[in-house]
Enzyme design. Sequence first.
Site, PDB file in Angstrom:
ATOM      1  NE  ARG A 172      -3.360  -0.728   2.739  1.00  0.00           N
ATOM      2  CZ  ARG A 172      -3.731  -1.065   3.850  1.00  0.00           C
ATOM      3  NH1 ARG A 172      -3.804  -0.301   4.766  1.00  0.00           N
ATOM      4  NH2 ARG A 172      -3.786  -2.513   4.289  1.00  0.00           N
ATOM      5  CE  LYS A 176      -7.345 -18.266  11.779  1.00  0.00           C
ATOM      6  NZ  LYS A 176      -6.903 -17.537  12.810  1.00  0.00           N
TER       7      LYS A 176
HETATM    8  N1  HSE Z   1      -5.737 -12.724  14.086  1.00  0.00           N
HETATM    9  C1  HSE Z   1      -5.565 -14.022  13.663  1.00  0.00           C
HETATM   10  C2  HSE Z   1      -5.119 -15.101  15.257  1.00  0.00           C
HETATM   11  C3  HSE Z   1      -4.339 -14.124  12.709  1.00  0.00           C
HETATM   12  O1  HSE Z   1      -5.097 -14.021  16.069  1.00  0.00           O
HETATM   13  O2  HSE Z   1      -5.132 -16.160  15.327  1.00  0.00           O
HETATM   14  C4  HSE Z   1      -4.220 -15.570  12.583  1.00  0.00           C
HETATM   15  O3  HSE Z   1      -4.912 -16.029  11.474  1.00  0.00           O
END
Ligand code: HSE
Length: 438
Positions: free
Chosen positions: A45, A205
Amino acid sequence: MNPVNVGLLGLGTVGSGTVNVLARNAQEITRRAGRGIVVTHAAARNLDAPRNCSTEGIKLTTVPMDVVNDPDVDVVVELIGGYDLSRELVMQAINNGKHVVTANKALIALHGNEIFKAAQDKGVMVAFEAAVAGGIPIIKAIREGLAGNRIEWLAGIINGTGNFILTEMRDKGRDFADVLAEAQKLGYAEADPTFDVEGIDAAHKLTILASIAFGIPLQFESTYTEGISHITREDVDYAGQLGYRIKHLGLSRRTAEGIELRVHPTLIPQRRLIANVDGVMNAILVKGDAVGPTLYYGAGAGADPTASAVVADLVDVVRAMTADPENRVPHLAFQPDALSDTPILPMEQVETAYYLRLQANDKPGVLADITRILGEAGISIEAILQKEAALDEISVPIILLTHRIREKQMNAAIAQIEALDSIHGEVVRIRLETLDAD
Ligand code: HSE
């Protein structure tokens, strides 16, 4: 043989980590992949921002589409996150016949079905190991290592930031906001940290894990999602006194009626290995019918651990580039025309045990009212704890653990308990899972 040229979208925490790991382990990686892997073009960016990696020899741009349309780039690595721009870039890369590696769980959870279909039509690969649990090779483990199993359930601590917060609250009595600020500084948290603390990141996830475990299309919209922002130090302490730890779990289970898909704070017996996974570490328990329970543990966030998964995907892509597309490992573990339409269960149909905390008047008959309501709803009590009143309070906290019951029955019982004159405020409810091997 000529090296494989990589175009990198994003030079932040994971992008810099990827450049560093590729440079540091170049020889080993070439010995494994059979060809060198070199970043030739990268988009960031702000080109003047300080970097944690050397960009020598890399053509830099602020226009990510230039990287995607660069005819010399063989593989596009997408590390910018978000849904819209990243979707456009990944679809364009696929249209250009380029393979893609991404760490973007939101993109895969929301648009994966469309992306994999486009990739299959074009005969290119989309690899996403880094999207789930940072450096833990959990996608590979489920998709390939457990391919002989009928997966029964999986449960994971799959957000490092949330686990870091819960651990620091328990061990050091630190404030929620203070620990979150530290996680942001360390580069663990999402750009929007509510994604971490409200369970959205974990739901992305879990959506991916459930698909590759059960062979179902990605269904983020059907995932029940509850965060940890309402968890208090008292609940953490009471859970400890009863022999449990509170963890933010993603859980997916195959039942006769459908598949459970849920993210919420959960009490787990403290003797379980997964209950002792602390800090930013992640762990996923997977129960297969043949192998039994298996546990995968490692760093779930951070530059080098996530880069470890990105680079492993790059090596996989390079190895499979010349293979017949029909004979590659399917994106969602099962052949695309063999995905199942098993329904995702609504939360009211899910069965689990519960931790309940309520604030009650300290007078005869109150406990009898509560146990009568639970008994009439078919809810069996496993343990009960009554604490003394605080100096300025006339009511006392009562903590109950119950046996497993359908969420629908529990909702009805909680509504009746809250309607009692002797009960103050709302009943706090945290689900409890014993995570037994059977
Ligand atoms: N924000 C995510 C975590 C980063 O804390 O697991 C990894 O996917």
